[in-house]
Design a protein around this motif. Structure first.
Motif: not given
Length: 312
Positions: A123-152
């Motif tokens: 669970y500690p690595s799962i918690v860390a992975a969840t926070r990492d993915v949330a950060g990636r989505l915030r950083d990539q929300a304006d990347s121009g990839d429609p799928l990334v924008a939808e997931l964000a």
């Protein structure tokens, strides 16, 4: 040899092999984890647990062969029909409960205690992975990839649920321990095969763990047995087969929350991976949408954690 496309483990490949005299086998090459799952299935089959197919031993008596750093294992091909594709009869549901009960009743040997991880230990690595993915989505929300924008946008709309699950997993972790039994760890309908007269087989033991029974029972009692919710009648049939059990709501909510975060972060990560085929990215995104739907795992786990908070 015909390759079988089912399965979410990108490190494994599965074939259906047929001999000249018509005998069929499941041939699997696995590149991740440990051989613990193979040892568990051999242990269960030797003790007569129904619904567990025993491996075909190598010429020198081992459970698997090694090929270029991978494990090659062979078991009889017991059925073409996954429970996920159904339909399951009441007898199938009851047999599924009987199978889980038989697995949980098997004594834990010293070898299994040494080999199998504890359920939820990651669970500690799962918690860390969840926070990492949330950060990636915030950083990539304006990347121009429609799928990334939808997931964000999906994650932003479910930020409160994700935060509730993160807090619940970390806060309840100290109280999750209980009597440890052998658990499959992932007994959803995609890992259940159907036979005639209500017979079932549980396959893919790579995630086997030692954990309280709630680690497996959450797939029934938590409503996450498949991509569609389990009905009250189906649930009762499983429990009739399983027999009497005292379920701890705290452990049930905790395992649900851990699984929800693991699935959400892992499938989102696959959808974000530009090296993955577009069709696979789209499939991962569809699964993420299902996880946050009104009957999805994230929704169910969030409700369980909030309900537990109210009770406590």
């Amino acid at each position: 040899m015909d390759e079988v496309p089912h399965g979410a483990d990108l490190r494994a490949r599965l074939w259906r092999g047929e001999t000249g005299d018509g005998e069929r086998y499941a041939v699997k090459v696995s590149g991740g984890g440990t051989p613990a799952g193979l040892i568990v299935t051999a242990h269960l089959a030797e003790r007569g647990v129904p619904g567990v197919a025993a491996q075909v031993r190598t010429c020198d008596g081992r459970l698997y062969a090694e090929r270029d750093g991978h494990r090659l294992s062979v078991v009889p091909w017991v059925s073409d029909l996954r429970a996920l594709d159904g339909p399951m009869s009441e007898a199938h549901w009851r047999a599924y409960g009987e199978l889980l009960a038989a697995v949980h009743a098997v004594p834990v040997t010293d070898e299994l205690e040494r080999l199998l991880p504890g359920g939820g230990d990651a669970y500690p690595s799962i918690v860390a992975a969840t926070r990492d993915v949330a950060g990636r989505l915030r950083d990539q929300a304006d990347s121009g990839d429609p799928l990334v924008a939808e997931l964000a946008a999906v994650w932003a709309a479910n930020a409160d649920r994700v935060s509730t699950l993160l807090r619940g997993v970390e806060r309840l972790a100290v109280d999750r321990l209980g009597p440890a039994v052998v658990c499959h760890g992932d007994p959803h309908l995609g890992n259940l095969l159907l036979g005639a007269d209500g017979q079932v087989w549980l396959i893919d033991w790579d995630d086997a763990v030692l954990a309280p029974p709630e680690c497996d029972l959450m797939f029934v009692l938590g409503g996450v047995l498949a991509f569609a919710p389990i009905t009250a009648e189906q649930q009762q049939a499983v429990l009739a087969g399983y027999g009497r059990t005292d379920v701890d709501p705290l452990r049930l909510a905790w395992f649900l929350a851990v699984r929800a975060l693991d699935d959400l972060s892992d499938w989102t990560r696959q959808a974000l991976d530009l090296d993955v085929e577009p069709a696979d990215r789209d499939r991962a995104a569809r699964i993420v949408r299902g996880l946050v739907s009104p009957v999805g795992l994230v929704t169910l786990a969030d409700a369980a954690v909030r309900d537990l908070d109210r009770r406590l």
